[in-house]
Design a protein around this motif. Structure first.
Motif, mmCIF file in Angstrom:
data_model
loop_
_atom_site.group_PDB
_atom_site.id
_atom_site.type_symbol
_atom_site.label_atom_id
_atom_site.label_comp_id
_atom_site.label_asym_id
_atom_site.label_seq_id
_atom_site.Cartn_x
_atom_site.Cartn_y
_atom_site.Cartn_z
ATOM 1 N N ARG A 1 0.816 -1.216 0.000
ATOM 2 C CA ARG A 1 0.000 0.000 0.000
ATOM 3 C C ARG A 1 0.848 1.264 0.000
ATOM 4 N NH1 ARG A 1 -3.813 -0.708 5.028
ATOM 5 N NH2 ARG A 1 -1.759 -1.168 5.905
ATOM 6 N N ASN A 2 1.968 1.243 0.710
ATOM 7 C CA ASN A 2 2.757 2.464 0.840
ATOM 8 C C ASN A 2 3.398 2.915 -0.471
ATOM 9 O OD1 ASN A 2 2.060 2.556 3.529
ATOM 10 N ND2 ASN A 2 3.863 1.447 4.205
ATOM 11 N N PRO A 3 4.102 2.035 -1.217
ATOM 12 C CA PRO A 3 4.626 2.490 -2.498
ATOM 13 C C PRO A 3 3.527 2.855 -3.485
ATOM 14 C CG PRO A 3 5.156 0.166 -2.127
ATOM 15 C CD PRO A 3 4.626 0.696 -0.859
ATOM 16 N N LEU A 4 2.380 2.163 -3.435
ATOM 17 C CA LEU A 4 1.274 2.540 -4.305
ATOM 18 C C LEU A 4 0.756 3.935 -3.960
ATOM 19 C CD1 LEU A 4 -0.814 -0.748 -4.657
ATOM 20 C CD2 LEU A 4 0.376 0.489 -6.463
ATOM 21 N N ALA A 5 0.695 4.230 -2.680
ATOM 22 C CA ALA A 5 0.272 5.567 -2.264
ATOM 23 C C ALA A 5 1.264 6.617 -2.742
ATOM 24 C CB ALA A 5 0.137 5.621 -0.739
ATOM 25 N N GLY A 6 2.553 6.266 -2.731
ATOM 26 C CA GLY A 6 3.563 7.202 -3.231
ATOM 27 C C GLY A 6 3.377 7.502 -4.707
ATOM 28 N N ILE A 7 3.065 6.472 -5.496
ATOM 29 C CA ILE A 7 2.808 6.671 -6.925
ATOM 30 C C ILE A 7 1.578 7.566 -7.114
ATOM 31 C CG2 ILE A 7 2.070 5.510 -9.048
ATOM 32 C CD1 ILE A 7 3.760 3.134 -8.230
ATOM 33 N N LYS A 8 0.536 7.313 -6.370
ATOM 34 C CA LYS A 8 -0.696 8.083 -6.495
ATOM 35 C C LYS A 8 -0.457 9.551 -6.154
ATOM 36 C CE LYS A 8 -5.512 8.090 -4.854
ATOM 37 N NZ LYS A 8 -5.538 9.424 -4.266
ATOM 38 N N LYS A 9 0.260 9.805 -5.059
ATOM 39 C CA LYS A 9 0.530 11.185 -4.648
ATOM 40 C C LYS A 9 1.369 11.922 -5.693
ATOM 41 C CE LYS A 9 -1.448 11.332 -0.545
ATOM 42 N NZ LYS A 9 -2.498 12.320 -0.190
ATOM 43 N N THR A 10 2.366 11.229 -6.241
ATOM 44 C CA THR A 10 3.214 11.861 -7.243
ATOM 45 C C THR A 10 2.419 12.208 -8.498
ATOM 46 O OG1 THR A 10 5.137 10.646 -6.433
ATOM 47 C CG2 THR A 10 5.305 11.607 -8.633
ATOM 48 N N LEU A 11 1.562 11.289 -8.943
ATOM 49 C CA LEU A 11 0.755 11.541 -10.128
ATOM 50 C C LEU A 11 -0.223 12.687 -9.903
ATOM 51 C CD1 LEU A 11 0.018 7.881 -11.289
ATOM 52 C CD2 LEU A 11 1.536 9.543 -12.376
ATOM 53 N N GLU A 12 -0.821 12.737 -8.720
ATOM 54 C CA GLU A 12 -1.742 13.836 -8.408
ATOM 55 C C GLU A 12 -1.018 15.176 -8.405
ATOM 56 O OE1 GLU A 12 -4.884 11.336 -5.581
ATOM 57 O OE2 GLU A 12 -3.376 12.677 -4.692
ATOM 58 N N TRP A 13 0.159 15.173 -7.813
ATOM 59 C CA TRP A 13 0.944 16.409 -7.764
ATOM 60 C C TRP A 13 1.386 16.822 -9.162
ATOM 61 C CZ3 TRP A 13 6.013 17.642 -9.006
ATOM 62 C CH2 TRP A 13 6.490 18.837 -8.494
ATOM 63 N N LEU A 14 1.782 15.849 -9.978
ATOM 64 C CA LEU A 14 2.235 16.121 -11.332
ATOM 65 C C LEU A 14 1.123 16.725 -12.176
ATOM 66 C CD1 LEU A 14 4.533 15.829 -13.399
ATOM 67 C CD2 LEU A 14 3.718 13.518 -13.874
ATOM 68 N N ALA A 15 -0.087 16.246 -11.986
ATOM 69 C CA ALA A 15 -1.217 16.726 -12.788
ATOM 70 C C ALA A 15 -1.514 18.198 -12.537
ATOM 71 C CB ALA A 15 -2.452 15.883 -12.500
ATOM 72 N N GLY A 16 -1.157 18.700 -11.377
ATOM 73 C CA GLY A 16 -1.467 20.092 -11.044
ATOM 74 C C GLY A 16 -0.351 21.086 -11.324
ATOM 75 N N ARG A 17 0.753 20.645 -11.890
ATOM 76 C CA ARG A 17 1.886 21.538 -12.148
ATOM 77 C C ARG A 17 1.803 22.157 -13.542
ATOM 78 N NH1 ARG A 17 4.259 22.804 -7.500
ATOM 79 N NH2 ARG A 17 6.018 23.550 -8.753
ATOM 80 N N GLN A 18 2.315 23.380 -13.666
ATOM 81 C CA GLN A 18 2.304 24.089 -14.937
ATOM 82 C C GLN A 18 3.631 23.989 -15.680
ATOM 83 O OE1 GLN A 18 1.130 28.112 -14.093
ATOM 84 N NE2 GLN A 18 -0.979 27.557 -13.543
ATOM 85 N N GLU A 19 4.704 23.780 -14.940
ATOM 86 C CA GLU A 19 6.033 23.802 -15.557
ATOM 87 C C GLU A 19 6.451 22.428 -16.078
ATOM 88 O OE1 GLU A 19 6.592 24.163 -11.011
ATOM 89 O OE2 GLU A 19 5.102 24.601 -12.538
ATOM 90 N N MET A 20 5.550 21.765 -16.789
ATOM 91 C CA MET A 20 5.831 20.426 -17.295
ATOM 92 C C MET A 20 6.888 20.419 -18.392
ATOM 93 S SD MET A 20 4.193 18.202 -15.610
ATOM 94 C CE MET A 20 4.342 16.799 -16.707
#
Length: 206
Positions: free
Chosen positions: A28-47
């Motif tokens: 669960r923990n590494p999966l949660a890390g992937i989810k958090k990173t993807l959520e954070w990535l989706a909200g960034r403008q400087e892609m």
């Protein structure tokens, strides 16, 4: 002979059941890390900058953790299984710590929690199973972050029992120390005295 084989099969099934529970818990923990990173990535403008590469590196890191756990599960099905073998090699504890902190940095940022790291100025090397040590560290950090108050501090301290000689830290070769202690402290509510005797029971929660 038949009874012996039946007993062996029963022991293997019991081991598989216990391992499956551990696997489900740890994954669960590494999966949660992937989810958090993807959520954070989706909200960034400087892609269009170097940021996507950094995020992809985080995803690679967490994916490697998942693959390691899956490989452990596959080992259980092997006919020669008699317990998960440790894969020992020189482990750089400073690198191990920084890699693990990267996994939680977005979650900590969103929660307003800061990591404070106290470690020697030189790299600390031990002889052990780095991947499984990292899984332990991930679980401890996950719990510390889960129970930390907003704007809290999680302090990670790396203590060396016998510091290496000065020339050993500059020789370029790993200097394996005799004993290392990793302390993880948070500012959460702590553990009730009545629960302390149960902290090493598998999956104990309160």
């Amino acid at each position: 002979k038949q009874l012996e084989q039946q007993l062996l099969r029963s022991e293997r099934l019991a081991s598989l059941s216990q391992f499956a529970s551990m696997f489900a818990h740890d994954i669960r923990n590494p999966l949660a890390g992937i989810k958090k990173t993807l959520e954070w990535l989706a909200g960034r403008q400087e892609m269009g900058q170097d940021l996507p590469r950094c995020c992809l590196e985080d995803l690679r890191f967490t994916t490697d953790l998942l693959l390691g756990m899956i490989n452990d599960m596959l080992d259980v099905y092997q006919e020669h299984y008699s317990g998960l073998p440790l894969s020992r090699s020189p482990v750089a504890m400073g690198v191990l710590l920084q890699e693990t902190l990267r996994l939680f940095r977005f979650e900590a940022e969103a929660q307003g929690v800061r990591f404070a790291v106290r470690r020697p100025s030189y790299e600390v090397w031990i002889w052990g199973d780095g991947r499984r040590l990292q899984r332990v560290l991930i679980n401890l950090l996950h719990n510390a972050l889960k129970y930390s108050p907003s704007q809290g501090i999680i302090t990670l301290t790396l203590l060396v029992e016998e510091p290496p000689m000065a020339n050993a830290t500059t020789s370029g070769e790993p200097y394996l120390v005799s004993m290392v202690t990793m302390c993880i402290e948070d500012e959460g509510p702590g553990i009730a005295p009545d629960d302390v005797p149960h902290v090493f029971e598998m999956f104990f929660r309160k």
